[in-house]
Enzyme design. Structure first.
Site, short mmCIF file in Angstrom:
data_model
loop_
_atom_site.label_atom_id
_atom_site.label_comp_id
_atom_site.label_asym_id
_atom_site.label_seq_id
_atom_site.Cartn_x
_atom_site.Cartn_y
_atom_site.Cartn_z
N SER A 63 7.37 30.87 33.79
CA SER A 63 5.98 30.41 33.73
C SER A 63 5.93 29.01 33.11
CB SER A 63 5.14 31.43 32.97
OG SER A 63 3.77 31.20 33.15
N ASP A 96 0.97 36.12 42.99
CA ASP A 96 0.90 35.86 41.55
C ASP A 96 -0.57 35.74 41.13
OD1 ASP A 96 0.89 34.59 38.97
OD2 ASP A 96 2.93 33.88 39.34
N HIS A 99 3.11 38.14 38.38
CA HIS A 99 3.51 37.04 37.50
C HIS A 99 4.59 37.52 36.54
CE1 HIS A 99 2.98 33.13 35.60
NE2 HIS A 99 3.06 33.75 34.43
#
Length: 337
Positions: free
Chosen positions: A141, A265, A293
């Site tokens: 991320s 996501d 995610h």
């Protein structure tokens, strides 16, 4: 190269929110022994590192640096899971806590999606300490955005032998608005609360002046405009998004890099995915329809959860990172949640 991922979600876990939340909430915390190190910086601040025990490893053992996401730390299950795999492959492993992620840092500035300077400092220190060891990094991320931006900035001067990035917000402005829609607002609220706690701790410690209306900042553009941008030298949130997004740096990457992304996501919209012509020849971009995610939970025997990222990332490093080989056939990826 942009290609289709081989990831298949568990048959009982196809929803993107279920993928995301199962991996972060339902999975048991992977056990991990670490040794803490505080790395002092020339500007008077520090970065906290968490090392795998390295007794018996040779000086040229491969070294993998793990970069966490927003509000992440050593308690992030994806980070602990990958570090266990690094140990199983005979490597040194270290989690880099971004500046201020472990405890309130000493300066007003904080970590953010585009802060590559600290990563460069850490990698240079590791190169000095282990001159014979090949270096790799895996970012998740926000940490993945930092990693890709660093690789693009450095080009052929990168200190890394190979890299992997998962669930990256390549275009921060697009993601800042995408996470405001539907159920994704739950993630936004959680992340904003975590960021607010960091700021409040620094205010209590007298590191920064009190900021008005902190609790009225409930979305990323307003928070980044009032907090992230001014504390880190950006004109406003949009200047931060433009300069910190990794998408425009992808073409400059020269280090072999694996990028893993799910089209569903919930932190972003599908149009955030880079086009094939935006990728350098060093990138292998594997796109899956499902995965959420930093989820990517598949199913093993009798439907038991398998944390697929901890299979795919080590398999990419094998053959590219000298000395990175499994000690035995069995590894830690098949644990149950």
């Amino acid at each position: 190269m942009l290609t289709t991922s081989e990831f298949k979600p568990a048959f009982w876990l196809r929803n993107p929110h279920a993928q995301t939340l199962f991996a972060s909430l339902m999975r048991s915390l992977p056990p991990l022994a670490v040794e803490a190190e505080r790395l002092e910086l020339d500007d008077g601040d520090y970065i906290d590192l968490s090392w795998l025990p390295a007794a018996g490893l040779a000086e040229d053992a491969p070294l993998v640096v793990v970069l966490h996401g927003l509000n992440g730390s050593l308690e992030s299950k994806y980070a602990r899971g990958l570090l266990r795999e690094v140990a199983a492959h005979g490597g040194r492993g270290v989690l880099m806590h971004f500046r201020g992620a472990s405890k309130p840092n000493r300066l007003s500035r904080s970590y953010h999606s585009g802060e590559t300077g600290d990563l460069g400092i850490v990698l240079a220190r590791l190169r000095e300490r282990y001159p014979q060891a090949p270096l790799a990094a895996a970012g998740y991320s926000l940490g993945g955005n930092v990693l890709l931006k660093y690789l693009g900035e450095q080009g052929s001067e990168s200190l890394l032998t190979c890299a992997a990035a998962t669930s990256v917000p390549y275009d921060l402005k697009t993601c800042a608005y995408a996470v405001q829609r539907g159920l994704s607002r739950i993630y936004q609220a959680h992340l904003i609360n975590g960021m607010r706690e960091i700021v409040e701790a620094k205010i209590r410690d007298g590191i920064i002046e009190p900021l008005p209306d902190l609790h009225r900042l409930r979305d990323f553009p307003s928070f980044d405009n009032a907090v992230t941008a001014p504390l880190n030298g950006f004109a406003d949130a949009y200047d931060y998004y433009a300069r910190a997004s990794s998408r425009s740096f992808l073409k400059g990457i020269r280090t072999p890099t694996l990028i893993l992304h799910a089209r569903d996501d919930p932190f972003m919209s599908p149009d955030v995915v880079p086009r094939a012509d935006e990728l350098s020849d060093a990138i292998r971009f594997e796109l899956s329809e499902n995965g959420g995610h930093v989820g990517f939970v598949s199913a093993g025997r009798f439907g038991a959860p398998v944390y697929w990222l901890e299979e795919r990332i080590p398999s990419y490093f094998r053959g590219r990172l000298p000395g990175f080989e499994p000690a035995a056939e069995d590894s830690a990826v098949g644990e149950t949640g």
